[in-house]
Design an enzyme around this catalytic site. Structure first.
Site, PDB file in Angstrom:
ATOM      1  N   HIS A  14      -1.610   9.420  -0.180  1.00 54.43           N
ATOM      2  CA  HIS A  14      -2.010   8.617   0.994  1.00 54.43           C
ATOM      3  C   HIS A  14      -3.356   7.980   0.680  1.00 54.43           C
ATOM      4  O   HIS A  14      -4.391   8.636   0.744  1.00 54.43           O
ATOM      5  CB  HIS A  14      -2.124   9.509   2.232  1.00 54.43           C
ATOM      6  CG  HIS A  14      -2.466   8.781   3.495  1.00 54.43           C
ATOM      7  ND1 HIS A  14      -1.892   9.082   4.715  1.00 54.43           N
ATOM      8  CD2 HIS A  14      -3.336   7.762   3.759  1.00 54.43           C
ATOM      9  CE1 HIS A  14      -2.392   8.291   5.646  1.00 54.43           C
ATOM     10  NE2 HIS A  14      -3.285   7.475   5.096  1.00 54.43           N
ATOM     11  N   HIS A  16      -5.710   4.078   0.944  1.00 50.28           N
ATOM     12  CA  HIS A  16      -5.829   2.684   1.383  1.00 50.28           C
ATOM     13  C   HIS A  16      -6.585   1.897   0.328  1.00 50.28           C
ATOM     14  O   HIS A  16      -7.732   2.230   0.015  1.00 50.28           O
ATOM     15  CB  HIS A  16      -6.572   2.606   2.729  1.00 50.28           C
ATOM     16  CG  HIS A  16      -5.862   3.353   3.810  1.00 50.28           C
ATOM     17  ND1 HIS A  16      -4.928   2.758   4.626  1.00 50.28           N
ATOM     18  CD2 HIS A  16      -5.919   4.656   4.182  1.00 50.28           C
ATOM     19  CE1 HIS A  16      -4.448   3.674   5.466  1.00 50.28           C
ATOM     20  NE2 HIS A  16      -5.033   4.829   5.220  1.00 50.28           N
ATOM     21  N   LYS A  96       5.808   3.734   6.715  1.00 50.16           N
ATOM     22  CA  LYS A  96       4.695   4.328   7.458  1.00 50.16           C
ATOM     23  C   LYS A  96       4.767   3.872   8.906  1.00 50.16           C
ATOM     24  O   LYS A  96       4.808   2.665   9.198  1.00 50.16           O
ATOM     25  CB  LYS A  96       3.367   3.902   6.833  1.00 50.16           C
ATOM     26  CG  LYS A  96       2.129   4.412   7.558  1.00 50.16           C
ATOM     27  CD  LYS A  96       1.910   5.899   7.333  1.00 50.16           C
ATOM     28  CE  LYS A  96       0.727   6.416   8.135  1.00 50.16           C
ATOM     29  NZ  LYS A  96      -0.555   6.107   7.532  1.00 50.16           N
ATOM     30  N   HIS A 133       1.800   8.461  11.160  1.00 52.08           N
ATOM     31  CA  HIS A 133       0.461   8.625  11.717  1.00 52.08           C
ATOM     32  C   HIS A 133       0.699   9.275  13.073  1.00 52.08           C
ATOM     33  O   HIS A 133       1.094   8.602  14.024  1.00 52.08           O
ATOM     34  CB  HIS A 133      -0.282   7.291  11.844  1.00 52.08           C
ATOM     35  CG  HIS A 133      -1.689   7.483  12.334  1.00 52.08           C
ATOM     36  ND1 HIS A 133      -2.780   7.255  11.547  1.00 52.08           N
ATOM     37  CD2 HIS A 133      -2.156   7.948  13.518  1.00 52.08           C
ATOM     38  CE1 HIS A 133      -3.881   7.561  12.230  1.00 52.08           C
ATOM     39  NE2 HIS A 133      -3.528   7.978  13.429  1.00 52.08           N
ATOM     40  N   HIS A 168      -2.215  13.283   7.174  1.00 47.16           N
ATOM     41  CA  HIS A 168      -3.573  13.772   7.486  1.00 47.16           C
ATOM     42  C   HIS A 168      -3.594  14.760   8.644  1.00 47.16           C
ATOM     43  O   HIS A 168      -4.182  14.504   9.695  1.00 47.16           O
ATOM     44  CB  HIS A 168      -4.547  12.619   7.747  1.00 47.16           C
ATOM     45  CG  HIS A 168      -3.982  11.405   8.452  1.00 47.16           C
ATOM     46  ND1 HIS A 168      -3.361  11.484   9.678  1.00 47.16           N
ATOM     47  CD2 HIS A 168      -3.947  10.094   8.105  1.00 47.16           C
ATOM     48  CE1 HIS A 168      -2.973  10.271  10.039  1.00 47.16           C
ATOM     49  NE2 HIS A 168      -3.312   9.410   9.102  1.00 47.16           N
ATOM     50  N   ASP A 241      -6.178   9.964   2.225  1.00 48.09           N
ATOM     51  CA  ASP A 241      -6.482   8.999   3.287  1.00 48.09           C
ATOM     52  C   ASP A 241      -7.830   8.336   3.023  1.00 48.09           C
ATOM     53  O   ASP A 241      -8.564   8.002   3.966  1.00 48.09           O
ATOM     54  CB  ASP A 241      -6.444   9.655   4.676  1.00 48.09           C
ATOM     55  CG  ASP A 241      -6.466   8.620   5.796  1.00 48.09           C
ATOM     56  OD1 ASP A 241      -6.148   7.452   5.534  1.00 48.09           O
ATOM     57  OD2 ASP A 241      -6.830   8.994   6.927  1.00 48.09           O
TER      58      ASP A 241
HETATM   59  C1  NCD Z   1      -7.347   4.299   8.020  1.00 44.14           C
HETATM   60  C2  NCD Z   1      -7.789   2.897   7.545  1.00 44.14           C
HETATM   61  O1  NCD Z   1      -8.980   2.594   7.625  1.00 44.14           O
HETATM   62  O2  NCD Z   1      -6.941   2.160   7.078  1.00 44.14           O
HETATM   63  N1  NCD Z   1      -8.381   4.854   8.850  1.00 44.14           N
HETATM   64  C3  NCD Z   1      -8.569   6.157   9.153  1.00 44.14           C
HETATM   65  O3  NCD Z   1      -9.469   6.450   9.961  1.00 44.14           O
HETATM   66  N2  NCD Z   1      -7.854   7.115   8.604  1.00 44.14           N
HETATM   67  C4  NCD Z   1      -6.031   4.214   8.697  1.00 44.14           C
HETATM   68  C5  NCD Z   1      -5.381   5.567   8.954  1.00 44.14           C
HETATM   69  O4  NCD Z   1      -4.861   6.205   8.052  1.00 44.14           O
HETATM   70  O5  NCD Z   1      -5.402   5.993  10.119  1.00 44.14           O
HETATM   71 ZN    ZN Z   2      -4.553   6.485   6.222  1.00 42.95          ZN
END
Ligand code: NCD
Ligand code: ZN
Length: 332
Positions: A14, A16, A96, A133, A168, A241
């Site tokens: 996971h 980003h 997702k 999520h 998460h 995450d």
């Molecule tokens: C994530 C993001 O910034 O893309 N932010 C977060 O607080 N975890 C998105 C997510 O996984 O919720």
């Molecule tokens: Zn995330």
């Protein structure tokens, strides 16, 4: 001689990596830490077509050619079977699901999960994983995950063969729920939910770098997440995450949620597993259970960490990383 630790090259199920100009830096920083990643689709624009999946994979690989890239697509509309097959062919292994408005770039999220059941039924047939999520919009912030669990339980009953990952995981109730559901339900665990509580965001000074969704919660919640991981439960595996936002996007009138943890995740985990006298369980957490759940081969490449202190920079790639300015004990 310096103490050494040889680990399998970690998987991050996971992460980003964003899009546009930022993508290259974040992809490179992931490549320095992980062998394989599952990239999240909440980019702008979102990853929600076979074409977008293909393009996103190419963009990540152009910046980080040694990374093995697995992809997700956003479940914010229903897809035809042919489209799902094409996304699968292009490297997507999961969809997702983001509830409406609960986190970064979820303005296009879904208000009723049942609306997605036609696609979820096809996903079960095609053996695509559903990543959730798990937060209920509108609930009190600390209760959002707990209040989402009814949807998870209903999904399990309705689609008994569907593989589901509660992403998460951050509350005692969610840990318990995942443990009690069948083997086709698992959870990712972030580094920050293993080490932070709400105190680390608002307990003393305000620490925007630790603000994320779902919120790190109470000590009992952190303890539950830790006991699942340090108990070696194979349903719980690493998904960092890591969610970088430039400093000015977090420290402003309406700050973005997300912890940038990729550059520090593995050194912190080594320390935490050491602290708990559970170092022998680290390999499975970072490069075993997740691969097994996703039905992909376990990583065979290794990486060596040495015990040598280093100070986490205050800024990396324009973002404030987790534990910025603090001293960590392990490095590559
Ligand atoms: C994530 C993001 O910034 O893309 N932010 C977060 O607080 N975890 C998105 C997510 O996984 O919720
Ligand atoms: Zn995330």
């Amino acid at each position: 001689m310096l103490q050494e630790l040889i680990l399998p090259l970690p998987d991050d199920f996971h992460i980003h990596l964003r899009q546009g100009l930022d993508l290259a830096n974040y992809a490179k920083s992931a490549e320095q830490q992980f062998g394989r990643i599952l990239a999240m689709p909440n980019t702008e624009p979102p990853i929600n077509s076979a074409e977008a999946v293909k393009k996103y994979k190419e963009e990540i690989l152009a910046a980080a050619p040694s990374l093995e890239v697995l992809l997700t697509f956003k479940l914010n509309k229903n897809y035809a079977e042919q489209e799902l097959l094409e996304m699968q062919k292009n490297g997507a292994i999961a969809a997702k699901y983001y509830p409406l408005g609960v986190t970064t770039n979820s303005q296009d999220g879904v208000s009723k999960i049942e609306d997605m059941y036609p696609t979820i039924e096809l996903m079960e047939k095609l053996d695509l994983v559903l990543c959730l999520h798990g937060e209920e919009p509108g609930a009190f912030c600390l209760d959002r995950e707990k209040e989402f669990l009814k949807h998870l339980e209903k999904l399990c009953k309705t689609f008994p063969k569907l593989r589901i990952v509660l992403e998460h995981v951050s509350s005692a109730e969610a840990v318990e729920c995942v443990k009690n559901l069948p083997q086709n339900v698992a959870a990712t665990v972030t580094v920050h939910h293993l080490i932070l509580t709400l105190n680390d965001i608002v307990g003393d000074s305000l620490r925007p770098q630790n603000f994320c969704k779902p919120l790190p919660k109470l000590p009992k919640d952190k303890a539950a997440v830790r006991s699942a991981v340090f108990g070696g439960d194979k349903k719980f595996f690493l998904g960092t995450d890591s969610a970088p936002h430039a400093l000015e996007k977090k420290e402003c009138l309406c700050g973005a949620a997300g912890v940038y943890s990729a550059p520090v995740a593995i050194p912190i985990l080594i320390e935490e597993f050491e602290k708990e006298n559970k170092s022998e369980l680290l390999s499975n957490f970072i490069a075993g259970f997740g691969a097994d759940f996703y039905k992909i081969p376990r990583q065979t490449k290794k990486i060596t960490y040495i015990k040598k202190e280093w100070q986490v920079p205050k800024i990396i790639d324009k973002a404030v990383p987790l534990k910025a300015g603090e001293v960590l004990k392990w490095q590559k």
